[in-house]
Design an enzyme around this catalytic site. Structure first.
Site, PDB file in Angstrom:
ATOM      1  N   CYS A 198       3.795  -6.325  -0.616  1.00  0.00           N
ATOM      2  CA  CYS A 198       3.381  -5.460   0.472  1.00  0.00           C
ATOM      3  C   CYS A 198       3.751  -4.046   0.062  1.00  0.00           C
ATOM      4  O   CYS A 198       4.854  -3.589   0.311  1.00  0.00           O
ATOM      5  CB  CYS A 198       4.158  -5.865   1.726  1.00  0.00           C
ATOM      6  SG  CYS A 198       3.178  -5.738   3.194  1.00  0.00           S
ATOM      7  N   LEU A 199       2.856  -3.359  -0.637  1.00  0.00           N
ATOM      8  CA  LEU A 199       3.246  -2.082  -1.239  1.00  0.00           C
ATOM      9  C   LEU A 199       2.928  -0.905  -0.342  1.00  0.00           C
ATOM     10  O   LEU A 199       2.130  -1.009   0.549  1.00  0.00           O
ATOM     11  CB  LEU A 199       2.528  -1.922  -2.586  1.00  0.00           C
ATOM     12  CG  LEU A 199       2.867  -3.019  -3.584  1.00  0.00           C
ATOM     13  CD1 LEU A 199       1.826  -3.080  -4.677  1.00  0.00           C
ATOM     14  CD2 LEU A 199       4.239  -2.792  -4.190  1.00  0.00           C
TER      15      LEU A 199
END
Lengths: 119, 111, 100
Positions: free
Chosen positions: B110-111
């Site tokens: 989850c960048l």
């Protein structure tokens, strides 16, 4: 246009962090919608065999993770035919659909991507 | 590290509010986690949480946003498997918040 | 569309050399560094396999790694490079595949 990348994963799933690292690169790249390919070479093909029992080594199930790749937008999965043959494996031994390539096909494949990372 | 008390049982949370022990999860824990996020769970939240738990059971990882949308579309149809529906339910961060409420590990990509 | 493959492990104790050779296409090149230069040892199987690569495949080795190992007679097709030559070479190919 995003640069494409081929990741060559050549370690067995239980041989240390390499196989997991290759998968992490692919998942991260997929999140950025990079055009990615993943090639299983040498002992890397052992990541794909069915009915492995990760829990017996108290590890996460890498092969289960790999099955999520199409949902992460990674559909370009390849396997070296010679690596399968050496290990007495064939398409029916594998837990997910891949394209099987001979040596000439592999060198063409590598030359199709902007970047190559072998792990 | 903080904790949550559900039905008299103390449940450990990490610094981001995710369950430390994934086996602590049940429906009541989900409700309590949601209250911490000031979210009242409705049936349409619960069906996504159930779906996330199925995703985790199948693939042993928490989905990033795009795979979550794809998987939801696959299982519940496109009218639910789209970013608008999921963003509305989970305050604009469906992958992170829904994973938390479903008792999954924090999505690592989850960048 | 060519690839420069970079090997640095000895062919006698590691599988990278054997896995890399079949993947070399006609326009590709192979650069040997570190213990991979042991593949040039005269009279050995790896040296013979290097000699038998298709003629168009270019073969390079880092000179200082070769000299350090007293490898003797080298296959005629190998071109020795210093680090400046190595850098220049990496610019000539579209992609580098390091066998880490």
């Amino acid at each position: 246009m995003a640069r494409s990348m081929l990741i060559i994963s050549r370690q067995a799933p239980w041989a240390g962090p390499s196989a997991r690292e290759a998968l992490d690169i692919v998942l991260a790249g997929g999140a950025f919608e990079l055009p990615l390919g993943l090639l299983f070479l040498d002992d890397g093909v052992f990541q794909l065999t069915k009915a492995q029992q990760a829990a017996s080594l108290e590890q996460k199930d890498l092969t289960a993770n790999l099955q999520a790749l199409p949902l992460f937008g990674i559909d370009s999965l390849f396997v070296a035919r010679s690596s399968l043959t050496e290990r007495n494996l064939d398409e029916s031994s594998l837990a997910l659909p891949v394209e099987i390539l001979d040596d000439a096909g592999l060198s063409t494949l590598i030359n199709r991507y902007d970047h190559v990372i072998t792990i | 590290m903080s904790s949550l008390v559900v039905d008299g049982r103390e449940i450990a949370l990490d610094k981001d509010g995710f369950l430390v022990d994934l086996s602590d999860w049940n429906e009541a824990v989900a409700e309590a986690l949601a209250r911490r996020e000031e979210l009242e769970l409705e049936d349409e939240h619960r069906e996504v949480l159930r779906l996330l738990r199925e995703f985790y059971a199948e693939f042993q990882l928490s989905p990033a946003t795009r795979p979550l949308i794809k998987y939801t579309a696959l299982k519940l149809g496109p009218e639910k498997g789209n970013s608008m529906h999921l963003n509305r339910l989970f305050k604009g961060t469906p992958a992170k918040l829904a994973a938390k409420l479903a008792g999954l590990p924090k999505p690592s990509n989850c960048l | 569309m060519a690839t420069l493959h970079l090997l640095s492990h000895s062919p006698f104790s590691d599988g990278r050399f054997n896995s890399c050779l079949p993947l070399l296409g006609d326009t590709d090149a192979l650069l040997l560094a570190g213990d991979a230069t042991y593949a040039l040892t005269a009279g050995t199987k790896p040296a013979t396999e290097l000699e038998q690569l298709p003629e168009q495949v270019a073969l390079f080795a880092l000179e200082e790694d070769v000299q350090a190992r007293a490898l003797g007679m080298l296959p005629t097709r190998v071109q020795l490079l210093d680090y400046a030559g190595f850098v220049e070479l990496t610019c000539r190919y579209e992609r580098i595949n390091s066998w880490l």
